[in-house]
Structure formats: C-alpha cells, structure tokens
Design a protein around this motif. Structure first.
Motif, PDB file in Angstrom:
ATOM      1  N   ALA A 208       1.017  -1.195  -0.040  1.00 40.34           N
ATOM      2  CA  ALA A 208      -0.072  -0.009   0.046  1.00 40.34           C
ATOM      3  C   ALA A 208       0.887   1.103   0.065  1.00 40.34           C
ATOM      4  CB  ALA A 208      -0.810  -0.147   1.205  1.00 40.34           C
TER       5      ALA A 208
ATOM      6  N   TYR B   5      -4.506   3.761  -6.892  1.00 44.24           N
ATOM      7  CA  TYR B   5      -5.451   3.005  -6.052  1.00 44.24           C
ATOM      8  C   TYR B   5      -6.231   1.888  -6.589  1.00 44.24           C
ATOM      9  CZ  TYR B   5      -9.497   2.339  -2.983  1.00 44.24           C
ATOM     10  OH  TYR B   5     -10.355   1.863  -2.081  1.00 44.24           O
TER      11      TYR B   5
ATOM     12  N   GLN C  27      -5.651  -1.780  -5.491  1.00 36.27           N
ATOM     13  CA  GLN C  27      -6.917  -2.882  -5.173  1.00 36.27           C
ATOM     14  C   GLN C  27      -6.771  -4.144  -6.053  1.00 36.27           C
ATOM     15  OE1 GLN C  27      -9.159  -2.248  -2.878  1.00 36.27           O
ATOM     16  NE2 GLN C  27      -7.696  -0.698  -2.309  1.00 36.27           N
TER      17      GLN C  27
ATOM     18  N   ASP D 208      -6.388   1.058   2.719  1.00 40.04           N
ATOM     19  CA  ASP D 208      -6.584   2.302   1.945  1.00 40.04           C
ATOM     20  C   ASP D 208      -6.033   3.498   2.799  1.00 40.04           C
ATOM     21  OD1 ASP D 208      -8.103   0.922   0.427  1.00 40.04           O
ATOM     22  OD2 ASP D 208      -9.893   2.000   0.552  1.00 40.04           O
ATOM     23  N   GLN D 209      -5.883   3.300   4.245  1.00 38.48           N
ATOM     24  CA  GLN D 209      -5.282   4.399   5.155  1.00 38.48           C
ATOM     25  C   GLN D 209      -3.681   4.394   4.631  1.00 38.48           C
ATOM     26  OE1 GLN D 209      -6.725   3.043   8.793  1.00 38.48           O
ATOM     27  NE2 GLN D 209      -8.331   4.762   9.120  1.00 38.48           N
TER      28      GLN D 209
ATOM     29  N   TYR E 191      -3.104   6.122   1.133  1.00 41.48           N
ATOM     30  CA  TYR E 191      -3.075   7.466   1.390  1.00 41.48           C
ATOM     31  C   TYR E 191      -2.031   8.152   2.154  1.00 41.48           C
ATOM     32  CZ  TYR E 191      -7.367   7.217  -1.463  1.00 41.48           C
ATOM     33  OH  TYR E 191      -8.354   6.856  -2.337  1.00 41.48           O
TER      34      TYR E 191
ATOM     35  N   PRO F  15     -12.794   7.095  -2.280  1.00 39.77           N
ATOM     36  CA  PRO F  15     -12.272   6.248  -1.118  1.00 39.77           C
ATOM     37  C   PRO F  15     -11.662   6.707   0.054  1.00 39.77           C
ATOM     38  CG  PRO F  15     -11.506   5.515  -3.288  1.00 39.77           C
ATOM     39  CD  PRO F  15     -12.121   7.042  -3.346  1.00 39.77           C
ATOM     40  N   TRP F  16     -10.943   8.036  -0.157  1.00 37.33           N
ATOM     41  CA  TRP F  16     -10.304   8.746   0.848  1.00 37.33           C
ATOM     42  C   TRP F  16     -11.177   9.178   1.997  1.00 37.33           C
ATOM     43  CZ3 TRP F  16     -10.548  14.017   2.257  1.00 37.33           C
ATOM     44  CH2 TRP F  16      -9.717  14.552   3.239  1.00 37.33           C
TER      45      TRP F  16
ATOM     46  N   ALA G  67     -11.935   6.027   3.922  1.00 32.42           N
ATOM     47  CA  ALA G  67     -11.008   5.538   4.477  1.00 32.42           C
ATOM     48  C   ALA G  67     -10.724   6.372   5.993  1.00 32.42           C
ATOM     49  CB  ALA G  67      -9.799   5.537   3.902  1.00 32.42           C
TER      50      ALA G  67
END
Length: 670
Positions: free
Chosen positions: A496, A581, A585, A602-603, A606, A646-647, A650
C-alpha cells in the motif's frame, strides 16, 4: 585506457550493492511509513498533511544550506553522498574524466591563483566590440559555452513531425526567475530588484570595472524592457501557442532590429529551412528592446551574463557574491552548501551518464528494476481500465487514447545506451575550461542530431536524479534509478505504501500524456487534434474546476497557488492517485488488505502519498515557487486526496471538515 580505468571503478562499486540492500525490513517504520511524524491530534479531514506529517513538520528544521526540505531532499542528499564516494575514488586516478572534473572543482587554490583570467578574454572581446552586430557575434560565440543570451536556440524533436529534429528558438535574457520579478508592483519583489542591482554592481566592481552602480542600473532597466516582452509561464506551457513555424527570413521580417544571421552563425547553428519559435511576440519585443538600447548598456549586459553565468566557478569573492544574492536573497538560504556537494552536482551535470554507469553498478541492483517493472505494468493496466470505462469520452477518441497508452515506452533506472564523452577534453586544473567545454559538448551534440533519425534511447535525466518525467513527443515515461528508493519505493515495505508512493508517481507520469497539454499529442507523439470538439469541451469543464479549486489555496498571505500554471501537474497528481489506487486494489486479488498497526490498506495507501510530499520551505523559496513553479507546494499536493471518494471512507471525512468537498464538487477526470 579510459574504459579500463572505468571498468575497474565499476568492479569496485558493484561489491557494495549486496551490503547496501541487505535489509530485514522496511527502511522506514514497521511497514514503510514514518508514524512518528504524524500528528494524530489533527483530524484527517481538517488537514490531511498535518495529520500525516504534522509532528515531522514541527520537529524538522530546514538545513542551513537548503531553501526547502522534504523527502525529495533527503534522497538528494543520499544521492550526493553516494556519488561523492564514487568521485572521490575516481579523483585518485588521474585521467578519468569524472575524477579530473571533480578535482578541478575542488582545487580552490588553483581557482584563486588564476583569478578572473580564464574569462578575461571573453570580457575583453565584448568590451572591444565596435558595434552591436560585432557585440552579438562575440556573445554568440559564448552562448554554446553556457553564457546566456537574449534568446535561446537549440535542437529539439519536432512536435508535429516527431520522427525528425528541428531547431527551436525562444525568449530568454532574464536573470531574475521570472518576468514578474521585474514588473510586479510588490514590496518584496521591489526589494529583490534593489538587491539584484547591488549584486550586478558588485560583480562589475570585482571585475575591475568603474562606475559600477550606474552601469548596473542601466542593465536592470534593459532587462526590465525584455521582461515586458516575455510571455507568462501560463502562456509558455501551451503546446499549441508555442508551436510556430518560421523560416530563416522570418526572423528579420518579424523581429527586426537584431542581427539574427550573424548570431546564428557565431553559435555555429547552420541555416535552416524552418524553425520552431516558442514565443513569437517576445522575440519581436526583445529585438526591439535590443535595437533601442545603447551599445554601452548592451556591452555591460553581456559582460554581466558572463560574470553571473560563471560566478560559481570563479574565485571566492565572485562565488560568495553569487550565493549571497541567488541563494540568500532569492531563496532565503543562510549557508552555502559544502564545496564537495557543489562539486558532485557540477560533475554530475557535465558528465552525468559517465557518473551514472558507476552509480547504477553500485546502487541499483537488478531486483529493484524488476520490481519497478512490475509496478509499471500494474499501474498501466489500471490506467487502461480507467480509460476503457470513461463515460464522458466519445468511443472513437477513447480507442485512440487506449492506443496511445499501449504505445508508451517506460524507461526504468538508466539508459540502455550510454552517452559517449570521448571527444570531451577535461583537465584537472582548468575548471572554467571544463565548464565551457562540457557546455559546448552538449550544444554541439544537439546540433549533430539534425538530419538524423530520432534517438529513442536518449535520456534527459541522469540515473542519480531524484525525479521522473513524461515526454509526450517520445510517448515515454522515465524513472531514474535514484528515485526508486524509500519513501517512494521499498521492496520490503507494505505494498500500500509503495502504491501510494512510487505507484502514484508512475500514474502521475503516465497521466501527463493525458493532461491539458499532453492530451494534445496523438498515439504517435504528434501534436495534433485527435479529440472531438465535444470531448475537449467536457474535459475543460473538469479542468476549470481544478483550476478554481487550486486558486483558492493561499500558502502565503496574499499569495495564492496559480491554478492555471499548476494545472498540468495537478491533473497528473489527481490521475496518478486514482490509477495507483485502482492498481493497489487489483494487486490484492480480491482479498482484503491486512490491518497493520491499526491502519487499513486504504489508509496506508493515502499515507504513502502524504509521506512523499512532506516538505518545509523558507518564505523566500515558497514565494518564488508560487510565482514560477508549475508544481503546487507539498501541502497542496497532499490535499488532492479530497477529490477521491475512497479517501473519505478510509478516514471518515464528513461534511463540515475543512477538506470536505461535496460529491458534485470533487473533480474526476480519468
């Protein structure tokens, strides 16, 4: 003999690779992110940069020899240290070009002993010119040596015939960073102008010239007349407006008052049937300013171009005067970099690929290249899916966009064909001569391309460079070896973090080919309109929203981000994050990402993005960036996350948070 010495250095360098990359875990933190740099008292939706990097910003001091500091600079210092070791080894072997060049830079005693003598013949020739044409001839002889003139001229790829080279001319002649520094009614810029005039007077005095103050004032006034003719940076980034075909005769007809033929001949540029002129009206205006100026002022102007251009390699008084203005006044840097750092940068600039061979052998193992190749494939596949799924683009345009994506050439790490420097003479005791000869070597190398096939193996950055680039006419994306390190890329880090770091950078460079200017180049790299009019109109509605969004940011009181100047980079950040992103995924293969140290996948993605843009800037440097740089400041680059759905999920960002944008206001393009 040259290659046998070089081969011995490569062999010595390669031994270090295993030790350098033998690590048990990520280079940063437990999963590739510096959690100690976070400020978790800040809500992510209020200030995501502050949340991800607030403690780093509070506890980090900008080094005294830097205008700004951040992750790019950490890697730059690391690259300098690594390259320094290579050059110190080479310097012990007289006859190696990189060792001799570096030695000449470090030999301050010889530089002091020679004084101004190395450039004195140039200054004398300029001073003795009997008229303006003779003056331009002397200045033209110096331009290939790196002495700036009123206009730029060099060889480039023809954007509308991308299989051929052509000579390009453009505006030039200013020593302050931009036309606004001369023209804008601003107290801080007015103070810079005052300091600049004093700097010019100081250089003249150091060169033994009389009446320096009045002569410096005359040169500043002349440069201001040039600035009034210059195009803005927003205008100069327009690929259509800056493509203008002129014949040889057009220079005299459209920009009279300047001895164009004599200037080109003095530089050694052969007469061409056609040229590309980037800013036609600027050439016209600058030629008029030249015609209106007096011969004494023009002589002083060109003499100062020599002194400013070579001040950093002349004796210490010149070097110190140059740093006091360009380093401290313009950028706020209180302390000059150690000489070895400047020597490394100078040598890498002159003999970049000769140094690059050794750098790659020592610091870029094949495993890193293989991992990067995989990431490029994955991000490119995600970009393909994004393009294929667009609903706003006409089907015929979409098919061409997919063809353009398929035609990309990714270049990773280093060139497949190294540059040949065998014709470049380098001396251990002639720094000014080395600088002049290396500059002229590159200028002549460019001219030699005319009439030849496009060299698609050529690189425009060295392997030691902490950067990457997209080249639309070549339809390529390029990632030098040095940027492929933590925090951008770490083979031992959580995926990630890598996708949020180097993955987003890959997506950024890919999407430059589809930004507001890159989109104008077709699948062959040709500057041509291949979109429907409706597609162009719809695209503009998106980009206008992004311009407006970035115009609102105010990093300094009263000084905003220029959303039009930064548009291309902002589009690339938006698209880069989006496709990276998607690629992340897809890399999970339908499985949920693990939670690590309480952070979801996800966190972490970012946070990986936020980490690479950690930065602090001195006020002077930030002001200059806002006026001249097509990139937004780091905090505003981090804030691009507010456009990504998505942010919000998240980090639980909600209406009322400072960064919240309603779904209708979020910019979605690719």
């Amino acid at each position: 003999m040259r290659f046998s010495r070089l081969a011995s250095l490569i062999l010595a360098s390669s031994v270090a690779v295993t030790a350098l990359y033998a690590q048990d875990g990520p280079r940063i933190g437990t999963y590739g992110f510096d959690t100690k740099g976070m400020d978790t008292s800040v809500k992510p939706g209020a200030d995501f940069d502050g949340y991800a990097s607030g403690n780093w910003e509070m506890t980090t001091e900008i080094p005294a020899d830097r205008a700004s500091w951040g992750m790019f600079h950490v890697l730059q210092d690391q690259s300098l240290e690594q390259t320094h070791a290579i050059l110190e080894e080479a310097a012990k072997r007289p006859g190696t070009k990189i060792g001799d060049y570096y030695t000449s830079y470090m030999d301050e005693a010889t530089i002091a002993k020679k004084g101004i003598a190395p450039v004195k013949p140039w200054l004398t020739a300029l001073a003795n010119a009997k008229d303006k044409t003779a003056l331009v001839v002397e200045a033209g002889k110096l331009q290939p040596k790196g002495v700036g003139g009123l206009f730029s001229m060099g060889v480039t790829q023809d954007s509308k015939a991308p299989d051929t080279y052509i000579v390009m001319a453009g505006q030039s002649g200013l020593s302050l960073p931009d036309r606004d520094f001369y023209l804008k009614d601003d107290a801080k810029l007015a103070a810079i102008r005052t300091a600049y005039q004093a700097y010019l007077a100081q250089l003249l005095t150091l060169a033994g010239e009389a009446n320096a103050e009045a002569r410096a004032a005359g040169v500043l006034a002349f440069e201001k007349s040039l600035a009034t003719a210059h195009w803005s940076r927003v205008e100069s980034r327009d690929a259509d407006k800056t493509y203008n075909k002129w014949t040889f005769a057009d220079f005299e007809a459209k920009a009279p008052g300047y001895p164009w033929a004599q200037w080109q001949s003095a530089m050694g540029v052969p007469k061409q049937a056609a040229y590309i002129v980037r800013q036609p009206s600027a050439l016209t205006g600058e030629a008029q300013a030249f015609a209106a100026a007096s011969l004494p002022v023009l002589k002083d102007y060109y003499m100062l171009r020599v002194l400013k251009g070579y001040a950093s390699v002349l004796p210490k008084p010149f070097e110190q005067a140059d740093f006091a203005f360009t380093g401290t006044v313009l950028s706020g840097v209180p302390q000059q970099q150690p000489r070895w750092k400047r020597g490394v940068s100078a040598t890498s600039g002159a003999l970049g690929e000769e140094v690059g061979k050794l750098y790659v052998a020592r610091y870029f193992p094949p495993a890193s290249k293989a991992e990067m190749d995989k990431l490029v494939v994955n991000v490119r596949a995600a970009m393909h899916d994004r393009l294929a799924g667009l609903t706003w683009m006409a089907p015929e345009t979409k098919q061409k966009a997919l063809a353009k994506l398929a035609a990309f050439t990714p270049k990773i790490g280093y060139p497949t064909k190294w540059r040949d420097y065998s014709s470049l003479a380098v001396s251990r005791d002639d720094l000014v001569g080395n600088v002049a000869r290396s500059s002229e070597f590159e200028f002549r190398r460019g001219l030699a391309k005319l009439g030849k096939p496009i060299d698609r193996t050529e690189w425009f950055m060295t392997p030691m460079t902490i950067n990457a680039y997209a080249n639309p006419p070549m339809n390529e994306i390029v990632f030098p070896a040095a940027i492929l390190q933590a925090p951008f890329f770490d083979a031992k880090a959580d995926p990630a973090i890598n996708y949020g770091g180097i993955g987003a950078v890959i997506g950024h460079e890919l999407s430059h080919h589809f930004d507001d200017q890159g989109r104008k180049y077709d699948p062959t790299g040709k500057l041509a309109e291949w979109w429907t009019a409706e597609d162009v109109a719809r695209f503009k509605t998106f980009t206008d929203k992004l311009v407006a969004q970035y115009n609102l940011y105010e990093p300094l009181p009263g000084q905003h981000v220029n959303g039009s100047l930064t548009l291309g980079e902002n589009i690339a950040d938006l698209a880069g994050l989006t496709v990276a992103y998607e690629a992340y995924q897809k890399s999970l293969n339908g499985k949920p990402a693990p939670v690590i140290d309480g952070m979801t996948g996800d966190q972490r993605f970012y946070l990986g993005w936020a980490q690479v843009w950690r930065s602090k800037e001195r006020e002077q440097s930030l002001r200059q960036q806002l006026l001249t740089d097509p990139h937004s400041p780091g905090a505003q680059r981090v804030a691009m996350v507010r456009n990504l759905d998505p942010w919000y999920a998240a980090f639980g960002v909600k209406d009322g948070d400072a960064l919240f944008l309603s779904p209708a206001d979020r910019v979605r393009i690719w």
